[in-house]
Design a protein around this motif. Structure first.
Motif, PDB file in Angstrom:
ATOM      1  N   TYR A  88       0.882  -1.163   0.103  1.00 44.05           N
ATOM      2  CA  TYR A  88      -0.034   0.034   0.017  1.00 44.05           C
ATOM      3  C   TYR A  88       0.791   1.116   0.081  1.00 44.05           C
ATOM      4  CZ  TYR A  88      -4.012  -2.766   1.373  1.00 44.05           C
ATOM      5  OH  TYR A  88      -5.137  -3.646   1.379  1.00 44.05           O
ATOM      6  N   SER A  89       0.061   2.427  -0.469  1.00 48.50           N
ATOM      7  CA  SER A  89       1.275   3.556  -0.480  1.00 48.50           C
ATOM      8  C   SER A  89       0.535   4.441   0.677  1.00 48.50           C
ATOM      9  CB  SER A  89       0.826   4.425  -1.866  1.00 48.50           C
ATOM     10  OG  SER A  89      -0.714   4.396  -2.131  1.00 48.50           O
ATOM     11  N   ALA A  90       1.174   5.422   1.049  1.00 46.99           N
ATOM     12  CA  ALA A  90       0.614   6.255   2.267  1.00 46.99           C
ATOM     13  C   ALA A  90      -0.558   7.090   1.928  1.00 46.99           C
ATOM     14  CB  ALA A  90       1.899   7.232   2.309  1.00 46.99           C
ATOM     15  N   ASP A  91      -0.931   7.091   0.834  1.00 54.80           N
ATOM     16  CA  ASP A  91      -2.180   7.987   0.526  1.00 54.80           C
ATOM     17  C   ASP A  91      -3.359   6.955   0.551  1.00 54.80           C
ATOM     18  OD1 ASP A  91      -1.503   6.847  -1.936  1.00 54.80           O
ATOM     19  OD2 ASP A  91      -1.908   8.610  -3.136  1.00 54.80           O
ATOM     20  N   GLN A  92      -3.085   5.415   0.843  1.00 55.42           N
ATOM     21  CA  GLN A  92      -4.242   4.463   0.898  1.00 55.42           C
ATOM     22  C   GLN A  92      -4.418   4.303   2.635  1.00 55.42           C
ATOM     23  OE1 GLN A  92      -2.170   1.689  -1.979  1.00 55.42           O
ATOM     24  NE2 GLN A  92      -4.393   1.325  -2.203  1.00 55.42           N
ATOM     25  N   ILE A  93      -3.790   5.147   3.213  1.00 51.46           N
ATOM     26  CA  ILE A  93      -3.843   5.194   4.818  1.00 51.46           C
ATOM     27  C   ILE A  93      -4.512   6.315   5.248  1.00 51.46           C
ATOM     28  CG2 ILE A  93      -2.482   4.269   6.790  1.00 51.46           C
ATOM     29  CD1 ILE A  93      -0.466   3.227   4.971  1.00 51.46           C
ATOM     30  N   VAL A  94      -5.189   6.217   6.388  1.00 54.73           N
ATOM     31  CA  VAL A  94      -5.724   7.231   7.111  1.00 54.73           C
ATOM     32  C   VAL A  94      -5.641   6.846   8.793  1.00 54.73           C
ATOM     33  CG1 VAL A  94      -8.305   6.433   6.986  1.00 54.73           C
ATOM     34  CG2 VAL A  94      -7.624   8.910   7.785  1.00 54.73           C
ATOM     35  N   LYS A 226      -8.094  -7.249  -2.375  1.00 56.29           N
ATOM     36  CA  LYS A 226      -7.372  -6.143  -1.802  1.00 56.29           C
ATOM     37  C   LYS A 226      -8.193  -4.954  -2.017  1.00 56.29           C
ATOM     38  CE  LYS A 226      -3.152  -3.359  -2.431  1.00 56.29           C
ATOM     39  NZ  LYS A 226      -1.770  -3.028  -3.165  1.00 56.29           N
ATOM     40  N   LYS A 227      -8.617  -4.834  -3.382  1.00 60.30           N
ATOM     41  CA  LYS A 227      -9.475  -3.606  -3.921  1.00 60.30           C
ATOM     42  C   LYS A 227     -10.706  -3.492  -3.043  1.00 60.30           C
ATOM     43  CE  LYS A 227      -7.409  -3.544  -8.354  1.00 60.30           C
ATOM     44  NZ  LYS A 227      -7.852  -4.041 -10.023  1.00 60.30           N
ATOM     45  N   GLN A 228     -11.357  -4.712  -2.629  1.00 61.10           N
ATOM     46  CA  GLN A 228     -12.612  -4.424  -2.223  1.00 61.10           C
ATOM     47  C   GLN A 228     -12.524  -4.510  -0.689  1.00 61.10           C
ATOM     48  OE1 GLN A 228     -14.777  -7.248  -5.606  1.00 61.10           O
ATOM     49  NE2 GLN A 228     -15.707  -7.224  -3.605  1.00 61.10           N
ATOM     50  N   THR A 229     -11.554  -4.508   0.049  1.00 59.29           N
ATOM     51  CA  THR A 229     -11.310  -4.669   1.492  1.00 59.29           C
ATOM     52  C   THR A 229     -10.677  -3.395   2.182  1.00 59.29           C
ATOM     53  OG1 THR A 229     -10.619  -7.009   1.315  1.00 59.29           O
ATOM     54  CG2 THR A 229      -9.951  -5.719   3.332  1.00 59.29           C
ATOM     55  N   VAL A 230     -11.274  -3.026   3.276  1.00 61.82           N
ATOM     56  CA  VAL A 230     -10.742  -1.869   4.091  1.00 61.82           C
ATOM     57  C   VAL A 230     -10.235  -2.477   5.341  1.00 61.82           C
ATOM     58  CG1 VAL A 230     -11.284   0.113   4.974  1.00 61.82           C
ATOM     59  CG2 VAL A 230     -12.379  -0.347   3.031  1.00 61.82           C
ATOM     60  N   GLY A 251      -7.128   1.152   2.608  1.00 58.25           N
ATOM     61  CA  GLY A 251      -7.826   0.779   1.253  1.00 58.25           C
ATOM     62  C   GLY A 251      -7.714   1.426   0.029  1.00 58.25           C
ATOM     63  N   ARG A 252      -8.800   1.396  -0.620  1.00 55.44           N
ATOM     64  CA  ARG A 252      -8.665   2.274  -2.023  1.00 55.44           C
ATOM     65  C   ARG A 252      -8.779   3.763  -1.595  1.00 55.44           C
ATOM     66  NH1 ARG A 252     -14.456   0.456  -4.745  1.00 55.44           N
ATOM     67  NH2 ARG A 252     -13.742  -1.461  -4.320  1.00 55.44           N
ATOM     68  N   LYS A 253      -7.764   4.348  -2.644  1.00 52.21           N
ATOM     69  CA  LYS A 253      -7.739   5.733  -2.504  1.00 52.21           C
ATOM     70  C   LYS A 253      -8.880   6.469  -2.259  1.00 52.21           C
ATOM     71  CE  LYS A 253      -3.330   5.758  -4.692  1.00 52.21           C
ATOM     72  NZ  LYS A 253      -2.399   6.259  -5.876  1.00 52.21           N
ATOM     73  N   THR A 254     -10.065   6.229  -3.041  1.00 56.22           N
ATOM     74  CA  THR A 254     -11.331   6.863  -2.952  1.00 56.22           C
ATOM     75  C   THR A 254     -12.050   6.970  -1.775  1.00 56.22           C
ATOM     76  OG1 THR A 254     -12.334   5.035  -4.074  1.00 56.22           O
ATOM     77  CG2 THR A 254     -11.836   6.857  -5.425  1.00 56.22           C
ATOM     78  N   ILE A 256     -10.194   6.227   1.259  1.00 60.13           N
ATOM     79  CA  ILE A 256      -9.577   6.749   2.319  1.00 60.13           C
ATOM     80  C   ILE A 256      -9.524   8.479   2.193  1.00 60.13           C
ATOM     81  CG2 ILE A 256      -7.026   6.945   2.908  1.00 60.13           C
ATOM     82  CD1 ILE A 256      -8.581   4.172   3.672  1.00 60.13           C
ATOM     83  N   LYS A 257      -9.391   8.910   0.976  1.00 64.92           N
ATOM     84  CA  LYS A 257      -9.733  10.359   0.637  1.00 64.92           C
ATOM     85  C   LYS A 257     -10.822  10.866   1.292  1.00 64.92           C
ATOM     86  CE  LYS A 257      -9.620  14.079  -2.669  1.00 64.92           C
ATOM     87  NZ  LYS A 257      -9.454  14.451  -3.955  1.00 64.92           N
ATOM     88  N   ALA A 258     -11.973  10.049   1.207  1.00 65.16           N
ATOM     89  CA  ALA A 258     -13.293  10.489   1.757  1.00 65.16           C
ATOM     90  C   ALA A 258     -13.274  10.597   3.045  1.00 65.16           C
ATOM     91  CB  ALA A 258     -14.366   9.506   1.413  1.00 65.16           C
ATOM     92  N   MET A 259     -12.872   9.418   3.717  1.00 61.85           N
ATOM     93  CA  MET A 259     -12.455   9.399   5.154  1.00 61.85           C
ATOM     94  C   MET A 259     -11.567  10.544   5.740  1.00 61.85           C
ATOM     95  SD  MET A 259     -11.879   5.321   5.652  1.00 61.85           S
ATOM     96  CE  MET A 259     -12.019   5.185   7.522  1.00 61.85           C
ATOM     97  N   THR A 260     -10.393  10.796   5.160  1.00 61.14           N
ATOM     98  CA  THR A 260      -9.755  12.001   5.594  1.00 61.14           C
ATOM     99  C   THR A 260     -10.462  13.279   5.531  1.00 61.14           C
ATOM    100  OG1 THR A 260      -7.920  10.766   4.519  1.00 61.14           O
ATOM    101  CG2 THR A 260      -7.545  13.108   5.088  1.00 61.14           C
ATOM    102  N   ASN A 261     -11.127  13.452   4.414  1.00 60.37           N
ATOM    103  CA  ASN A 261     -11.816  14.696   4.422  1.00 60.37           C
ATOM    104  C   ASN A 261     -12.873  14.984   5.521  1.00 60.37           C
ATOM    105  OD1 ASN A 261     -10.609  15.464   2.072  1.00 60.37           O
ATOM    106  ND2 ASN A 261     -12.274  14.790   0.718  1.00 60.37           N
ATOM    107  N   LEU A 262     -13.589  13.626   5.874  1.00 56.82           N
ATOM    108  CA  LEU A 262     -14.520  13.581   6.976  1.00 56.82           C
ATOM    109  C   LEU A 262     -13.817  14.057   8.397  1.00 56.82           C
ATOM    110  CD1 LEU A 262     -17.215  13.529   8.207  1.00 56.82           C
ATOM    111  CD2 LEU A 262     -16.914  10.924   8.121  1.00 56.82           C
ATOM    112  N   CYS A 263     -12.711  13.437   8.408  1.00 58.42           N
ATOM    113  CA  CYS A 263     -11.946  13.784   9.566  1.00 58.42           C
ATOM    114  C   CYS A 263     -11.524  15.087   9.718  1.00 58.42           C
ATOM    115  CB  CYS A 263     -10.569  12.765   9.539  1.00 58.42           C
ATOM    116  SG  CYS A 263     -10.997  10.921   9.936  1.00 58.42           S
ATOM    117  N   SER A 264     -11.260  15.598   8.706  1.00 56.69           N
ATOM    118  CA  SER A 264     -10.695  17.053   8.620  1.00 56.69           C
ATOM    119  C   SER A 264     -11.760  17.740   9.449  1.00 56.69           C
ATOM    120  CB  SER A 264     -10.448  17.747   7.358  1.00 56.69           C
ATOM    121  OG  SER A 264     -11.494  17.744   6.431  1.00 56.69           O
TER     122      SER A 264
END
Length: 395
Positions: A88-94, A226-230, A251-254, A256-264
């Motif tokens: 995984y890359s760092a932008d797949q992790i929150v 992997k694509k279907q798992t968080v 998980g998938r970038k989309t 994780i990005k949504a989760m990160t935005n919500l956390c913000s």
């Protein structure tokens, strides 16, 4: 004042309620043995505490990125590659304020009103409540005791509808301590791929295992899975860091990005100091973890052997986590108790032993015992449980 509907349907945490009652009895002078704890009795390792202190003294006390500091996310990525062979890359992790917050945030970004999430029973108490808070519908599927409380592919297939969005897999499990094998995960994964549903893989107890069977993440089995798992995980259980409140989702970038935005907009960021403590945890060897696991294994073996001799009680031996989940149906019948709440309350009031009723986990015939206390106390607790049953059953 009228409260929002979303909180009016919430069920209070069974674990917190029994713990509060046990604490009240203890504070009033009673000799209470608490078997309800969901956290290690070890202190956080010293090297982690020192890392947190160093962070504070060097000015690392300000806001961080909402998804967590980059060095920690990179360390989590390295851990996943080392432990499970998943890249995984760092932008797949929150990084989140505990694994519980990771789950809460995930359901908020995944679910629309009426979406269904399949929840195998017994389940961790917060799963259904978090799903309902996201306006989703938990769909309970009973994990049978003769199958080690695990969900079968046929059961999963039959539970899926056009509204199914996700399924939760918790391995090792809270409350049962059971683990899925690689073959079992592959069979479940096949059904998930067929129906294109998200797999929420709660792996918070992955390091607390007492068999030769290794922990396997379902995300490691194929690129499609992997694509279907968080993956949901954290340092709370593995490093005795429950109070530091650091978890994460992968998980998938989309997603994780949504989760990160919500956390913000909810937490801004996980506690900065705790993130640097977690970074130390993931860049150090696992000596302290192995010592803790050895201690828990000794307590499990000892307590399980004692529990197996208690009249009216049967128990499947767990493979991980730090709970026993005995079936007390026969004991309740012998003693004349109508339900597991009545049984557990009487046990606490009469013998000052605090256990968690299994009804809070969707298993009304069971109780959960945590063995994260000293062996002498565990022995005394089982002695009291035996005495309690024998007295009521007039054995």
């Amino acid at each position: 004042m009228q409260l929002a509907k979303r909180v009016q349907t919430l069920t209070p945490s069974t674990t917190l309620a029994i713990t509060a009652k046990a604490k009240a009895l203890k504070d009033s002078g009673h000799d209470v043995i608490g078997l309800g704890a969901g956290e290690p009795d070890f202190n956080t390792p010293e090297f982690i505490i020192e890392a947190a202190e160093a962070a504070m003294r060097t000015g690392l006390t300000r806001y961080t990125p909402s998804g967590g500091i980059l060095p920690l996310r990179e360390a989590i990525a390295r851990k996943l590659l080392k432990d499970q062979g998943i890249d995984y890359s760092a932008d797949q992790i929150v990084v989140t304020t505990g694994a519980k917050h990771a789950l809460y945030t995930l359901f908020q970004v995944l679910l629309n009103p009426g979406d269904e999430v399949i929840v195998p029973t017994p389940y961790w108490v917060s799963y259904p409540e978090q799903i309902k808070l996201a306006e989703g519908e938990p769909v309970f599927v009973a994990g049978k005791e003769d199958n080690q409380f695990k969900l079968s592919p046929d059961q999963l297939e039959q539970a899926i509808t056009e509204k199914t969005r996700a399924v939760i897999i918790n391995s090792p499990s809270n409350p049962t301590g059971m683990m899925y094998t690689k073959a079992e995960l592959a069979a479940l994964g096949e059904v998930c791929v067929k129906h294109n549903i998200i797999i929420v893989s709660d792996e918070i107890y992955e390091k607390l295992i007492y068999t030769d069977q290794p922990h396997v993440s379902i995300a490691s089995l194929s690129e499609q899975l992997k694509k279907q798992t968080v993956i949901i995980n954290g340092v709370s259980k593995s490093h005795a860091m429950t109070g530091w409140r650091i978890g994460y989702a992968v998980g998938r970038k989309t997603i994780i990005k949504a989760m990160t935005n919500l956390c913000s907009h909810s937490t801004s960021n996980p506690t900065t100091i705790s993130q640097y403590a977690a970074l130390a945890a993931y860049t150090h060897d696992e000596t302290e973890i192995k010592q803790m696991v050895q201690s828990f294994n000794e307590r499990l073996t000892y307590t399980y052997d004692l529990l197996s001799q208690v009249p009216g009680v049967t128990c499947v031996k767990p493979q991980g986590a730090f709970y026993l989940f005995p079936n007390v149906e026969q004991a309740m019948d012998l003693c004349g108790f109508g339900d597991v709440e009545e049984f557990s309350t009487a046990l606490l009031e009469e013998e000052q032993v605090a256990v968690i009723p299994g009804s809070g986990f969707g298993a009304p015939k069971n109780i959960r015992l945590s063995y994260v206390i000293e062996i002498q106390q565990l022995e005394e607790a089982i002695t009291r449980l035996t005495r309690f049953i024998e007295r009521h059953a007039k054995i």
